[in-house]
Design an enzyme around this catalytic site. Structure first.
Site, PDB file in Angstrom:
ATOM      1  N   SER C 106      -8.485   1.391   0.428  1.00 14.65           N
ATOM      2  CA  SER C 106      -7.467   0.580  -0.246  1.00 14.65           C
ATOM      3  C   SER C 106      -7.730  -0.918  -0.125  1.00 14.65           C
ATOM      4  CB  SER C 106      -6.092   0.881   0.374  1.00 14.65           C
ATOM      5  OG  SER C 106      -5.132  -0.075  -0.027  1.00 14.65           O
ATOM      6  N   TYR C 129      -6.573  -3.530  -6.158  1.00 15.17           N
ATOM      7  CA  TYR C 129      -5.384  -4.072  -6.813  1.00 15.17           C
ATOM      8  C   TYR C 129      -5.799  -5.395  -7.443  1.00 15.17           C
ATOM      9  CZ  TYR C 129      -1.944  -0.815  -4.810  1.00 15.17           C
ATOM     10  OH  TYR C 129      -1.205   0.305  -4.503  1.00 15.17           O
ATOM     11  N   THR C 155      -5.970   0.564  -9.421  1.00 16.72           N
ATOM     12  CA  THR C 155      -4.652   1.204  -9.449  1.00 16.72           C
ATOM     13  C   THR C 155      -3.749   0.458 -10.414  1.00 16.72           C
ATOM     14  OG1 THR C 155      -4.910   1.964  -7.196  1.00 16.72           O
ATOM     15  CG2 THR C 155      -2.660   1.852  -8.046  1.00 16.72           C
ATOM     16  N   LYS C 229      -6.541   4.440 -11.709  1.00 17.15           N
ATOM     17  CA  LYS C 229      -5.715   5.326 -10.870  1.00 17.15           C
ATOM     18  C   LYS C 229      -4.240   5.154 -11.220  1.00 17.15           C
ATOM     19  CE  LYS C 229      -4.563   6.476  -6.050  1.00 17.15           C
ATOM     20  NZ  LYS C 229      -3.231   5.949  -5.844  1.00 17.15           N
ATOM     21  N   HIS C 253       1.257   8.132  -7.901  1.00 17.44           N
ATOM     22  CA  HIS C 253       1.329   7.359  -6.667  1.00 17.44           C
ATOM     23  C   HIS C 253       2.165   8.103  -5.614  1.00 17.44           C
ATOM     24  CE1 HIS C 253       0.101   3.110  -5.639  1.00 17.44           C
ATOM     25  NE2 HIS C 253       0.776   3.407  -4.560  1.00 17.44           N
ATOM     26  N   ARG C 308      -0.816  11.254   1.908  1.00 23.91           N
ATOM     27  CA  ARG C 308      -0.048  11.175   3.147  1.00 23.91           C
ATOM     28  C   ARG C 308      -0.617  11.982   4.315  1.00 23.91           C
ATOM     29  NH1 ARG C 308       3.545  11.090  -0.987  1.00 23.91           N
ATOM     30  NH2 ARG C 308       5.153   9.466  -1.029  1.00 23.91           N
TER      31      ARG C 308
END
Ligand SMILES: Cc1cc2nc3c(=O)[nH]c(=O)nc-3n(C[C@H](O)[C@H](O)[C@H](O)COP(=O)(O)O)c2cc1C
Ligand SMILES: Cc1cc2nc3c(=O)[nH]c(=O)nc-3n(C[C@H](O)[C@H](O)[C@H](O)COP(=O)(O)O)c2cc1C
Ligand SMILES: Cc1cc2nc3c(=O)[nH]c(=O)nc-3n(C[C@H](O)[C@H](O)[C@H](O)COP(=O)(O)O)c2cc1C
Ligand SMILES: Cc1cc2nc3c(=O)[nH]c(=O)nc-3n(C[C@H](O)[C@H](O)[C@H](O)COP(=O)(O)O)c2cc1C
Lengths: 356, 356, 356, 356
Positions: C106, C129, C155, C229, C253, C308
């Site tokens: 990320s 991002y 994303t 994404k 998401h 997660r």
């Protein structure tokens, strides 16, 4: 502070209100099938987003029935607001004013309709319960006109109370000092008596109930546009439009009158379909999220009302609570529009919903 | 007082009755799939209202099988009412009389069928369990005729008890002093013995069960119209009509005999469709709201029976309880008719229901 | 030890994490309708097995976008992993390396993207991002290229946070010492001020949001294949393919941005249908079983991400936890393939699912 | 005594068994989606009764694969019955004998297959897990033949254990002294070692798994009819029939192997449709009521197996428990047949079910 959504106010209101009042407020008719269905059917609707849209020119302004709304949210008429807070409807009006939100003031307000109107520069509509005495009904209409209300919202789905078991079980009665002050000059009802072949319901309560004729009569008496609130069938919607009614509120009274009615949101697209694209439709029923407002707009509503949550917020924190609630709803709507890729209200159509 | 609906009586009855009796009463067959489905399928039906109708000439009067009913509600035959209250079936009859409600008296009443009849000026029907001895069956029929019962309701869905696990687990047995007094002269059953290739069910219990031939025989023996109770399939309904049966009760015995039957309300419109618009249909199964009565009428019933709730009300408050229950149901029906815009029973048709 | 499935890590993570962090992690947007639907829709999919197949030559190797994967599982980009464990993203990378699993790192990692890359010999993709400053965006892209990342995963479904009530109610804030270190040289955002006709959402936050133009611009700036994404609609998928985007991640998401979106798994087959059989599709959303991976592959995914659960495993047992989790998922997939009779990834098609 | 149905035994078994054993028994694969669906889909099926039928010549006798059954109920093969009770499979066999019920004895019985056979004069079938060593497999088959078993039921849906998280979490292991005694002469498995490109699942466990070739081989080795157990797809059913397999058990192993398989009852009618009316079909999966047996017969089964409940009854009351359970199931079936109006097994067809 964990007050971040309308449902949080519902949770807190339970602690802030005497149990009987809370039950009266929150409850629906009989087994609450319609009440629950209002929520469930909204939840089942899904959004079909368009990503990477330019939203910098986004906004929620809209026009309905000749009036400008900063956002398509309206406060539903909710009676007896001093039950929630001593500041009553005036507090609600002040909050609406602050957040540039329209308001429909109930016939059963606990404060003079004139005082409430004074606190509100936003669109203000008067919700009328037609009274048995035509004269007295007219006096109400004239006061509303004079006080600057711009529409008459005539509620037609509650000629009698419905089966409010939850409030009954909790022993709800209006507390001392709280009353429908705008009705205080109402002529006393004639004392009725029934012979054994008659019914308290049909020959009693329903004898005061308005009919289509009363609506036609009312149209003669006022220059204000009339909106019928509580329409839930395609046939009644067509009839209303045909007789020159200015618009309708698609609603089942928050599930509080007849139980086992369909959810208001499932009737909305059918009614939109029947009345054509331009006829003004207001929607209410279980709205408590920006996504709920979005869904109702996508299914044909021009404006969306919020009922119980205003009462909860008023109970928890007075005018400030209502203002905060309205801010939350407005921001949730803007966030939803941004993430769905619909920067303007006019962009929100049925194609932004997704059907499995 | 928080006794405001039929379900409140159910709640209170639990406290007023010994546990085994309560379990016997409330329970259904096996896993209670049918019992629960009766309720669930009623709940799923929605009402399509017409607003602003004039209801001042409203009323619930109706005629069925040549008899006048002040409202389309009937007390279902429920056995052993002294289990609920020492005043038994007579108390129930008195309440029915007061509220102008018809009653079907069970073969398994705990008080003489003649005494019950005396207390009832409303339509009174006798529910007959055909007995193994034809002579004894005839004696019951003749007593019923003589006592003024106007119909024979022959229950055909309970030739044996079904799998009543809930009552079994609670160890239910009829308490001392409570019995089916109208059967006290029944000839003792022949002591059965089975060889290893035989079954206690088929060669035992079912050898006492009535067949279509027995129904045909009964038709010869009495001038009273015969109604078959417990019909749940289209084929059986057609057969009943074809052989001159006067009407049927669409019922699954409140989910107490065979589990996994469909809900009675889902069979009702199919059976109405099969027997045509004029054949008398009575409905029962989970009726506990005015809206339930309305739905059953809209789907083709002429009369609607209520079973367990009468027992609950009797247990909680005797005749007064039953009378109050009947008043509540009647008023709920009137309120529903008012809010749905159908002032007369004859106005209630399938178009007043809404299908998603 | 009762840690035998991904859901066990979820259970244990609750005990290992401060409540606010746990809530931030586990929560979805608003009422979590999408979050729950992601799981529910996967659960509804059923498998149609072929028995008695020879699986001795079975294996999970696959190729996607020119890279070899030992199995079709990828770690989804999950921000701020030091919230779970001081070893952060580097621990996750080490576990991925050990279990031969690819990883998407990320933009909001808590450790330098270069250090993470060093620990990973498996396919490593960089999740980008897009930043308001194009220069700064470019600098991130160049660092990713130099560190050996092979794809840019842009994303697009989170231009703003969504309504994260659960995290808000728990008072979640990034703890001292944990930050998006790769953004530390980001130029400060211009201080915005709004006039009354403007909105913090549209004219504020959304003014930083990327649009299709920014994607086109980015395509000019890098030789790395770009993957979008968060695509969830057929139209956006078609648009992405048409403009030369290398592949897409079908995702909502994890239900964390706009609530009321459809489940990602219900959009997957529609998107596969629209983009044709050869366009690379990655899937995420509620994957926590080998059967989930199997179902996504059968419905058209080339690779499947897990979000997660990696965080939960990291919280419970650091790198070892993540490694164990990956082993469990891999073995569950192999077991599923064996019992379904599909020894190779290429054998897994829609005909291995069963529709009622 | 409140032990009146199969589910009561399940409830009591929980108290009679060590927790790990109970969890092993009751549990299904992974998230138990299939386990729960087996039950749910049976519950959804409704019965269409014919009333007033003459049932005095009723009976449950039936013939399948040349053997006479007093009723269409069979004990499913359930391993390791000494886990439930020291009397183990022999007790179960004695109970089956008493209640004239057939039994399928598992390869993994805890008592010699010969001793079990001796206690059973009813149809006895041997459930075979094909072993890696063909010689050893043959020795098992020959012992079964010699002991008087009349069919070989080859289980094909469990080449490996599936993901048994519930048993794993409870730490289930076979207690000291309980083992698959009929496998005690099994040649030790070759010690396997894997290179990094290989998988413990595919190249390990699945290398022992039988294939269609092994079934063909087995057909050559025995004169006993072969039945395949665990068939759940139409294609596999057709294949089995085509290669001369005598019949199949439609089953998903009680939801214990691959999770996310359809319910066995939803596949049954499709498989019946595919193999034609005369091909022998045995059914299992969540059968615990007479109505369940009735439904399976109506959807095409010739015989119906009961799995877990026999284990529960054995745990609670040994042979007596199993005998009582079988009596209950038999009587429930007879009651269901009586109330549905189908006095003979041959009367039970799909038209006795009702589809909403
Ligand atoms: C406590 C309460 C009082 C209400 N009073 C009125 C009223 O006086 N007039 C009216 O037209 N509707 C009244 N309503 C109905 C609301 O205007 C609105 O239709 C309904 O509450 C919408 O559903 P919601 O509460 O789920 O948002 C009332 C509703 C509640 C909950
Ligand atoms: C305790 C009890 C006793 C009953 N006894 C009889 C009976 O003697 N004869 C009969 O035809 N039906 C009998 N029934 C069935 C009822 O007439 C009726 O069909 C059923 O209760 C309707 O469902 P409801 O209880 O949900 O309203 C009995 C039902 C109950 C609950
Ligand atoms: C705590 C958390 C942080 C996340 N951070 C990012 C992120 O930085 N960038 C991104 O593209 N997606 C992010 N996601 C979304 C994941 O990549 C992924 O789409 C989602 O978690 C998949 O659903 P699952 O968690 O149900 O497996 C995040 C998700 C979670 C739960
Ligand atoms: C504890 C247990 C052990 C089992 N052992 C075997 C076995 O050894 N062989 C076999 O073919 N099936 C075995 N089965 C599966 C059963 O034969 C049967 O398919 C399944 O239990 C049917 O579902 P039910 O338990 O819901 O009735 C076993 C099932 C259980 C619960």
């Amino acid at each position: 502070q964990d007050l971040v959504s309308a449902s949080d106010y519902a949770r807190y209101a339970k602690e802030h209100l005497p149990q009987a009042i809370y039950e009266y407020l929150v409850g629906g008719g009989a087994d609450e099938i319609t009440l629950n269905r209002n929520r469930q059917k909204l939840d089942e609707i899904l959004i079909n987003p368009s990503l990477l849209q330019d939203c910098t020119n986004g906004g929620t302004d809209t026009v309905c029935l000749g009036e400008k709304f900063r956002h398509p949210l309206l406060l539903a008429p909710v009676a007896f607001q001093q039950l929630a807070h001593p500041d009553g409807e005036i507090a609600t009006a002040q909050a609406a004013d602050l957040l540039e939100t329209g308001m429909i003031v109930s016939t059963l307000a606990t404060q003079p309709l004139e005082d409430i109107a004074e606190n509100l520069t936003q669109p203000k509509w008067f919700q009328l319960y037609i009274q048995q005495s035509r004269d007295f009904t007219l006096s109400l209409v004239q006061r509303a006109e004079k006080a600057g209300y711009t529409k008459l919202v005539v509620t037609i789905d509650a000629p009698l109370h419905g089966i409010r078991n939850r409030a009954q079980r909790a022993g709800f009665v209006l507390p001392e000092g709280i009353s429908a002050v705008n009705l205080k000059d109402r002529p006393p009802l004639p004392r009725q008596s029934f012979d054994p072949s008659q019914s308290v319901v049909f020959q009693g309560m329903m004898s005061e109930a308005p009919t289509w004729d009363d609506i036609a009569w009312l149209q003669q008496q006022t220059s204000l546009p009339i909106i019928l609130k509580g329409v839930l069938s395609v046939d009644d919607a067509i009839k209303a439009k045909a007789m020159g009614i200015a618009g309708i509120v698609v609603s089942n009274h928050g599930g509080r009158t007849l139980d086992c009615l369909p959810a208001s949101i499932e009737m909305l697209p059918l009614i939109r379909q029947a009345v054509g694209p331009d006829y003004p439709l207001v929607f209410d029923g279980a709205v408590e999220r920006g996504t709920d407002i979005f869904k109702a707009l996508a299914l044909g509503a021009n404006l969306v009302c919020v009922g119980r949550p205003q009462f909860y917020a008023l109970a928890v924190a007075g005018a400030l609570g209502v203002a905060h609630l309205l801010r939350v709803l407005r921001e949730e709507l803007e966030v939803c529009m941004s993430l769905a890729g619909t920067p303007q209200i006019a962009d929100i159509h049925a194609d932004k919903l997704w059907r499995p």
